[in-house]
Design a protein around this motif. Structure first.
Motif, PDB file in Angstrom:
ATOM      1  N   ARG A 415      -7.530  30.345 -30.844  1.00  0.00           N
ATOM      2  CA  ARG A 415      -7.446  28.882 -30.809  1.00  0.00           C
ATOM      3  C   ARG A 415      -7.253  28.280 -32.214  1.00  0.00           C
ATOM      4  N   GLN A 416      -6.649  29.078 -33.091  1.00  0.00           N
ATOM      5  CA  GLN A 416      -6.318  28.587 -34.422  1.00  0.00           C
ATOM      6  C   GLN A 416      -4.869  28.128 -34.434  1.00  0.00           C
ATOM      7  N   LYS A 417      -4.583  27.022 -35.128  1.00  0.00           N
ATOM      8  CA  LYS A 417      -3.231  26.484 -35.173  1.00  0.00           C
ATOM      9  C   LYS A 417      -2.287  27.461 -35.871  1.00  0.00           C
ATOM     10  N   VAL A 418      -1.134  27.685 -35.216  1.00  0.00           N
ATOM     11  CA  VAL A 418      -0.075  28.492 -35.817  1.00  0.00           C
ATOM     12  C   VAL A 418       1.065  27.595 -36.274  1.00  0.00           C
ATOM     13  N   LEU A 419       1.510  26.697 -35.397  1.00  0.00           N
ATOM     14  CA  LEU A 419       2.579  25.751 -35.721  1.00  0.00           C
ATOM     15  C   LEU A 419       2.264  24.407 -35.083  1.00  0.00           C
ATOM     16  N   GLN A 420       2.754  23.351 -35.742  1.00  0.00           N
ATOM     17  CA  GLN A 420       2.584  22.009 -35.210  1.00  0.00           C
ATOM     18  C   GLN A 420       3.718  21.153 -35.778  1.00  0.00           C
ATOM     19  N   ASN A 421       4.406  20.407 -34.894  1.00  0.00           N
ATOM     20  CA  ASN A 421       5.519  19.606 -35.417  1.00  0.00           C
ATOM     21  C   ASN A 421       5.049  18.183 -35.778  1.00  0.00           C
ATOM     22  N   ARG A 422       5.975  17.456 -36.395  1.00  0.00           N
ATOM     23  CA  ARG A 422       5.661  16.107 -36.853  1.00  0.00           C
ATOM     24  C   ARG A 422       5.401  15.166 -35.694  1.00  0.00           C
ATOM     25  N   ARG A 423       6.130  15.379 -34.579  1.00  0.00           N
ATOM     26  CA  ARG A 423       5.987  14.496 -33.425  1.00  0.00           C
ATOM     27  C   ARG A 423       4.568  14.574 -32.859  1.00  0.00           C
ATOM     28  N   MET A 424       3.923  15.735 -32.923  1.00  0.00           N
ATOM     29  CA  MET A 424       2.550  15.899 -32.453  1.00  0.00           C
ATOM     30  C   MET A 424       1.606  15.018 -33.272  1.00  0.00           C
ATOM     31  N   VAL A 425       1.834  14.988 -34.579  1.00  0.00           N
ATOM     32  CA  VAL A 425       1.005  14.155 -35.458  1.00  0.00           C
ATOM     33  C   VAL A 425       1.174  12.680 -35.118  1.00  0.00           C
ATOM     34  N   GLU A 459     -12.303  19.869 -19.136  1.00  0.00           N
ATOM     35  CA  GLU A 459     -12.420  20.935 -18.142  1.00  0.00           C
ATOM     36  C   GLU A 459     -11.097  21.669 -17.952  1.00  0.00           C
ATOM     37  N   LYS A 460      -9.986  20.919 -17.981  1.00  0.00           N
ATOM     38  CA  LYS A 460      -8.675  21.548 -17.806  1.00  0.00           C
ATOM     39  C   LYS A 460      -8.341  22.441 -19.001  1.00  0.00           C
ATOM     40  N   VAL A 461      -8.630  21.971 -20.211  1.00  0.00           N
ATOM     41  CA  VAL A 461      -8.366  22.769 -21.416  1.00  0.00           C
ATOM     42  C   VAL A 461      -9.214  24.038 -21.400  1.00  0.00           C
ATOM     43  N   ALA A 462     -10.494  23.905 -21.066  1.00  0.00           N
ATOM     44  CA  ALA A 462     -11.383  25.075 -21.025  1.00  0.00           C
ATOM     45  C   ALA A 462     -10.902  26.090 -19.994  1.00  0.00           C
ATOM     46  N   TYR A 463     -10.468  25.587 -18.843  1.00  0.00           N
ATOM     47  CA  TYR A 463      -9.974  26.493 -17.797  1.00  0.00           C
ATOM     48  C   TYR A 463      -8.749  27.275 -18.280  1.00  0.00           C
ATOM     49  N   LEU A 464      -7.810  26.578 -18.931  1.00  0.00           N
ATOM     50  CA  LEU A 464      -6.577  27.238 -19.373  1.00  0.00           C
ATOM     51  C   LEU A 464      -6.846  28.265 -20.469  1.00  0.00           C
ATOM     52  N   TYR A 465      -7.811  27.980 -21.360  1.00  0.00           N
ATOM     53  CA  TYR A 465      -8.149  28.976 -22.374  1.00  0.00           C
ATOM     54  C   TYR A 465      -8.868  30.182 -21.750  1.00  0.00           C
ATOM     55  N   HIS A 467      -8.108  31.275 -18.818  1.00  0.00           N
ATOM     56  CA  HIS A 467      -7.069  31.948 -18.012  1.00  0.00           C
ATOM     57  C   HIS A 467      -5.775  31.953 -18.834  1.00  0.00           C
ATOM     58  N   PRO A 468      -5.682  32.844 -19.806  1.00  0.00           N
ATOM     59  CA  PRO A 468      -4.569  32.807 -20.765  1.00  0.00           C
ATOM     60  C   PRO A 468      -3.194  33.035 -20.158  1.00  0.00           C
ATOM     61  N   ASP A 469      -3.108  33.538 -18.921  1.00  0.00           N
ATOM     62  CA  ASP A 469      -1.798  33.792 -18.310  1.00  0.00           C
ATOM     63  C   ASP A 469      -1.296  32.613 -17.483  1.00  0.00           C
ATOM     64  N   ASP A 470      -2.089  31.557 -17.320  1.00  0.00           N
ATOM     65  CA  ASP A 470      -1.715  30.444 -16.455  1.00  0.00           C
ATOM     66  C   ASP A 470      -0.753  29.485 -17.161  1.00  0.00           C
ATOM     67  N   VAL A 471       0.127  28.872 -16.347  1.00  0.00           N
ATOM     68  CA  VAL A 471       1.038  27.815 -16.798  1.00  0.00           C
ATOM     69  C   VAL A 471       0.600  26.516 -16.127  1.00  0.00           C
ATOM     70  N   SER A 472       0.654  25.402 -16.858  1.00  0.00           N
ATOM     71  CA  SER A 472       0.187  24.129 -16.298  1.00  0.00           C
ATOM     72  C   SER A 472       1.142  23.006 -16.699  1.00  0.00           C
ATOM     73  N   HIS A 473       1.351  22.088 -15.761  1.00  0.00           N
ATOM     74  CA  HIS A 473       2.187  20.910 -16.016  1.00  0.00           C
ATOM     75  C   HIS A 473       1.530  19.724 -15.313  1.00  0.00           C
ATOM     76  N   ASP A 474       1.041  18.777 -16.068  1.00  0.00           N
ATOM     77  CA  ASP A 474       0.371  17.629 -15.466  1.00  0.00           C
ATOM     78  C   ASP A 474       0.584  16.396 -16.350  1.00  0.00           C
ATOM     79  N   ILE A 502       1.179  27.601 -26.122  1.00  0.00           N
ATOM     80  CA  ILE A 502       1.938  26.460 -26.629  1.00  0.00           C
ATOM     81  C   ILE A 502       1.597  25.237 -25.794  1.00  0.00           C
ATOM     82  N   TRP A 503       1.396  24.106 -26.481  1.00  0.00           N
ATOM     83  CA  TRP A 503       1.112  22.818 -25.824  1.00  0.00           C
ATOM     84  C   TRP A 503       2.242  21.864 -26.163  1.00  0.00           C
ATOM     85  N   SER A 504       2.729  21.151 -25.127  1.00  0.00           N
ATOM     86  CA  SER A 504       3.816  20.192 -25.326  1.00  0.00           C
ATOM     87  C   SER A 504       3.398  18.860 -24.702  1.00  0.00           C
TER      88      SER A 504
END
Length: 1016
Positions: A415-425, A459-465, A467-474, A502-504
């Motif tokens: 859960r350490q940052k690897v990359l982050q773009n300007r738009r996220m900021v 709760e959603k973030v904790a669940y996804l971490y 379950h590292p193989d899950d994909v989510s779109h909400d 990756i989070w978008s």
């Protein structure tokens, strides 16, 4: 039978006298044998001599002696025998064969004399009277003491290999004590690792008087194997005869294991893919430590052979780009005798450079002195190249991410940052002072404070971490009213390894408002009866109104985002063509065939319009689809009625003219036959009469359409018509057609035209005959039946009431499915031009309809055809009969669950409603595959499976077999339109006892269900 020996004479003899059969079984055992060996006569008689007194290692020799006795007498020979207490005695044995009159050996008499004491005395006398022998014995005692205390195992045997003495080292090596091996042979140590030839060579050497040396793999008493080095020396007497053998065994087990380990280690080091190099520890500075070992990997990597390398220093691998700072660090570690790991550039023999990762460790001797350095090197040239590419790709990725309209965040598995773009900021207004921190926690705390529902978000973030193989779109709603589209997925390598997530995030606030506005407009569109569909240019559904849900059966949630091609279209090529025309012309109108969710086919009138965006570019397609299926059916029925009316009018005119033509011909033939004299003329006139009569029959059938089939109606008993029909068939049909009639005595009567009803049966039988050119079976049966509302609901032409059912079944070629709907049309025929008019079945249909009856046909190609005719029965008959109209109490269910399987929607509906009305719970499936899936899910609830036999995807027989595999005890009722070939014949072979012929009445259905449920 035991021989009659003189017990007194033989019993008093001191020597042991034993009589045995040629098979070695004792039949006589005297007192001398009892005294010598310890066994009483009762213990010995009946047993094998070998079991009693023959030592194990003497069995083979005794067998050879026995064979010699059977041939001739043997002189006395000396041997050993085993007493009851296990001790050995020396005996002189003489044996003699006792033969019968025919010369066959019946018994063997042997006398054994104890010579143990005599042998001992003889040995003592020789020792006492021979001083030289005494000195030799003392010398032997000293030698035996030396052997007894020797470190190596020593074994002394006699000339035949019988162990006479072993030392303590033997017991330590083998685990056997001296008492356990005395009198035995070294065979007890055999491991099975040496073949017969090995032992033959050994014995050939020592029997020739030579010493044998070699290696043995033997087995200890506990079963473990050991390796020893053997020296076997023969001992000769003064006369030069070999009397003993002395074997000295040197245990080689540990040395062998050490040699194997050393060989294994050498092989592993030599074959390693990593380079191994060992140098001396001295001369670190000049000229450098000398190389004393390199493995094969060194030769492959550097190009230098061992001969070119040994004695030189590792500096032969260094060159211009070899890092001097790294070399200095390595030198300092070597001086301090410390291990070190570094990466540097080396050079091959041909001058090419390569990167290597090197581990150097010092090697110390027993006194702690550093004697050598061992280096393990790995070629990392390709890894360095990949790292450089990765750095470049990372830079490119960061540039792309910064240009993206979405906010992108990539974190690793920790859960350490690897990359982050300007738009996220920008999206989350992250503070600049810590926006680039690798620690994700502060960033997460900042973000969660901005969302409207932080608990749900967390709760959603904790669940996804977790379950590292899950994909989510909400979608995420913020406190400031904005909406973010959130997408997350695992980051994987080419080998599938999970590296993080990756989070978008995308700001969809404006789109959300537009969608809400469209939703308001959609409420108005949902009021429309027609299906209103909006799709993009690739066919993905964007909007789906309530009219579309009603027409196609798919809900909006099921179709939005999916391709319309996979939902309702049946022809992909046609869809592509319509799509192209709509885009090029701006609209398209026409009729198409669509399919519903339950696979029904609809005829749809489509009005498609192209929608453009603000810049005028094609954006999507709006389709208004009107279901005109019923309309098309009504039009088809209307056209058919018009066609039939036209055919009837035409047929009436033709029949009228033909009657006028045929009438004079028919009358003239009878006149001419009275005046004709010769037989040939009469034959010609008979031919003309037959042809005219056939024409008259055709005219009569045509008139049935022109004028209707109303005629005189009288009471008809079917059995009288069938009796006449049976006579006609037997007289005219081929003999290879087997005829079967089944007519109950209590058959009801019908009100009708006898000639027309006879014509129905005759036409059906002729059709059956023509369908069996190579013979077959024709079955005609009659039964009383009452058609109820359930049956009438599945057959629009039928009305509930009493009927007489006449069934005509053949085993012929059957009717192809594509022409089922045409067989009753006038002038339709599959026969050759001179063999059929196409009016037979159309006449049958017309007559049945005029009598208020119904006809059903069931057929499969190659499996025969069944016509089932229902004619209304008279309410009151002139013949006495039971009145079945009395109300019958129908059996009810007790809440049992029935799985109903049929591809006909109407049958599913009507049958399901009937069963529900009588106390059953219903599950439905439209094909066998769906039925198997439902049964697997609800097998504990389902009491009975009611299945059709002819269905798409998986037919009834395959469904029955699949259900049997899930539950061999499943209760099944099969249904079919065919009573043979495709119906009852199949299911009986599958173990199904209950079979219903479609369509059936409620009474038959409910009684069958009750019968199968009441079975044990």
């Amino acid at each position: 039978m035991t021989p009659n020996f003189d017990e007194f004479l033989l019993g008093e003899i001191v020597d042991a006298i034993i009589v045995k059969t040629p098979e070695d079984r004792v039949v006589y055992w005297n007192r001398g044998a009892q005294d010598l060996f310890g066994y009483t006569s009762e213990e010995a008689v009946g047993r094998l001599e070998g079991e009693l007194i023959i030592p194990t290692d003497r069995m083979e020799d005794e067998g050879e002696m026995l064979r010699k006795v059977l041939v001739a007498e043997l002189p006395t020979y000396e041997t050993t025998r085993r007493k009851k207490d296990g001790s050995l005695v020396y005996v002189d044995v003489s044996s003699k064969a006792i033969r019968n009159r025919e010369g066959r050996v019946e018994y063997i008499l042997s006398t054994s004399k104890d010579v143990t004491r005599l042998k001992t005395l003889r040995d003592a006398e020789l020792a006492a009277h021979n001083e030289e022998a005494l000195r030799s014995e003392q010398k032997l005692l000293l030698q035996s003491t030396a052997l007894a205390t020797a470190a190596n195992a020593v074994v002394i045997t006699d000339a035949k290999g019988i162990i006479l003495w072993v030392n303590e080292a033997f017991a330590s090596l083998t685990g056997y004590s001296s008492e356990e091996v005395m009198g035995k042979t070294p065979r007890l140590l055999k491991s099975g690792k040496h073949d017969r030839k090995f032992y033959q060579n050994l014995w050939a050497t020592i029997l020739s008087g030579k010493t044998w040396r070699g290696n043995f793999t033997n087995r200890r008493k506990d079963g473990s194997l050991y390796h020893d080095e053997h020296t076997i020396t023969p001992v000769r007497s003064k006369e030069g005869v070999i009397t003993h053998f002395i074997a000295i065994m040197n245990d080689m087990t540990e040395r062998r294991r050490a040699e194997q380990q050393l060989t294994l280690l050498d092989t592993c080091v030599s074959k390693l893919s990593d380079v191994v190099m060992i140098t001396e520890a001295e001369l670190i500075d000049e000229p450098g430590p000398r190389i004393v070992f390199v493995n094969e990997a060194f030769e492959r990597l550097t190009g230098y052979t061992q001969a070119e390398t040994l004695g030189r220093t590792p500096r032969i691998l260094q060159g211009p780009k070899t890092g001097r700072r790294v070399l200095a660090e390595i030198r300092q570690a070597l001086i301090q005798h410390q291990p070190i790991r570094r990466q540097l550039i080396n050079y091959r023999k041909d001058g090419t450079e390569y990167w290597m990762d090197i581990d150097i460790v010092p090697i110390f001797d027993a006194e702690g002195k550093c004697t050598h350095f061992a280096a393990i090197e790995r070629d990392i040239t390709e890894a360095r190249r990949i790292d450089e590419q990765l750095l470049w790709k990372t830079a490119m990725l960061e540039a792309q991410l910064n240009a993206d309209i979405d906010g992108i965040l990539i974190v690793n598995s920790d859960r350490q940052k690897v990359l982050q773009n300007r738009r996220m900021v920008d999206l989350w207004s992250l503070p600049e002072e810590w926006a680039d921190e690798s620690d994700h926690q502060r960033r997460y705390d900042w973000i969660i404070k901005q969302v409207k529902n932080p608990r749900q978000f967390a709760e959603k973030v904790a669940y996804l971490y977790d379950h590292p193989d899950d994909v989510s779109h909400d979608e995420v709603e913020l406190l400031d009213g904005r909406f973010f589209d959130r997408y997350t997925a695992p980051v994987r390598g080419q080998d599938g390894k999970n590296f993080g997530r990756i989070w978008s995030f995308r700001d969809v606030t404006e789109r959300k408002k537009a969608v809400e506005q469209i939703a308001e407009q959609a409420d108005f569109l949902d009021k429309a009866r027609d299906a209103i569909i909006v799709r993009d240019l690739e066919g993905k559904v964007l909007f789906w109104n309530k009219g579309a849900e009603r027409n196609y059966g798919w809900t909006r949630q099921e179709v939005v985002g999916r391709s319309i091609l996979e939902i309702i279209h049946t022809d992909p090529k046609k869809f592509e063509e319509i799509n192209r025309l709509t885009i090029s012309r701006g609209e398209w109108n026409g009729e198409l065939h669509h399919v519903t969710k339950d696979r029904r086919e609809l005829t749809i009138e489509v009005h498609a319009t192209l929608i453009r965006d603000n810049e005028g570019r094609p954006k999507s397609v709006l389709s208004i689809n009107s279901d005109i299926t019923e309309k098309k059916l009504i039009e088809a029925q209307f056209l058919r009625a018009q066609r039939m009316e036209s055919i009837g009018t035409l047929a009436g005119g033709i029949a009228h003219d033909l009657n006028n033509i045929l009438a004079p011909i028919m009358m003239s033939i009878d006149v001419l036959k009275t005046t004709a004299g010769d037989p040939q003329t009469k034959q010609i006139l008979e031919t003309i009469r037959s042809s005219a009569k056939r024409g008259a029959d055709i005219v009569r059938q045509v008139l049935s359409f022109a004028r209707g089939l109303e005629g005189e109606r009288i009471e008809i008993h079917p059995k009288h018509l069938l009796k006449d029909l049976e006579r006609i068939i037997k007289d005219t049909f081929p003999k290879d057609i087997r005829l079967e009639f089944s007519i109950p005595k209590d058959t009801w009567t019908i009100l009708g035209d006898p000639t027309q009803v006879h014509q129905i049966l005759l036409n059906l039988c002729v059709n059956a005959r023509d369908a069996m050119p190579n013979g077959g079976s024709l079955a005609i049966s009659v039964e009383n039946c009452v058609l109820d509302e359930h049956y009438a609901a599945m057959n629009m032409q039928a009305k509930s009431g009493r009927y007489v059912s006449i069934t005509v079944t053949d085993s012929g070629t059957g009717i192809p499915p594509e022409i089922h709907g045409k067989i009753f049309e006038p002038f339709f025929t599959t026969k050759e031009l001179d063999k059929g008019t196409g009016l037979g079945l159309s006449t049958v249909m017309a007559i049945i309809k005029s009598h208020g009856g119904v006809v059903n046909v069931y057929s499969e190609p190659g499996k025969g055809t069944t016509f089932k005719v229902y004619l209304p029965a008279m309410e009151k008959s002139s013949e006495a009969e039971k009145d079945p109209s009395e109300e019958v109490s129908l059996p009810r269910g007790n809440g049992e669950t029935v799985l109903l399987v049929d591809d006909e929607a109407s049958i599913l509906t009507i049958t399901g409603q009937t069963l529900q009305a009588f106390g059953y719970r219903i599950l439905t499936a439209i094909n066998g595959a769906e039925a198997v899936a439902i049964y697997a899910q609800h097998r504990d609830q389902i009491a009975v499976v009611l299945t059709d036999m002819k269905m798409p995807v998986m037919d009834g027989l395959a469904t029955i077999h699949a259900l049997r595999r899930i539950n061999p005890a499943v209760k099944i009722v099969a249904m079919s339109g065919l009573t043979e070939n495709g119906g009852a014949g199949k299911v009986s072979g599958a173990g199904v006892k209950h079979f219903l012929t479609k369509p059936c009445t409620s009474e038959i259905l409910l009684k069958t269900m009750r019968a199968i449920l009441d079975e044990a």
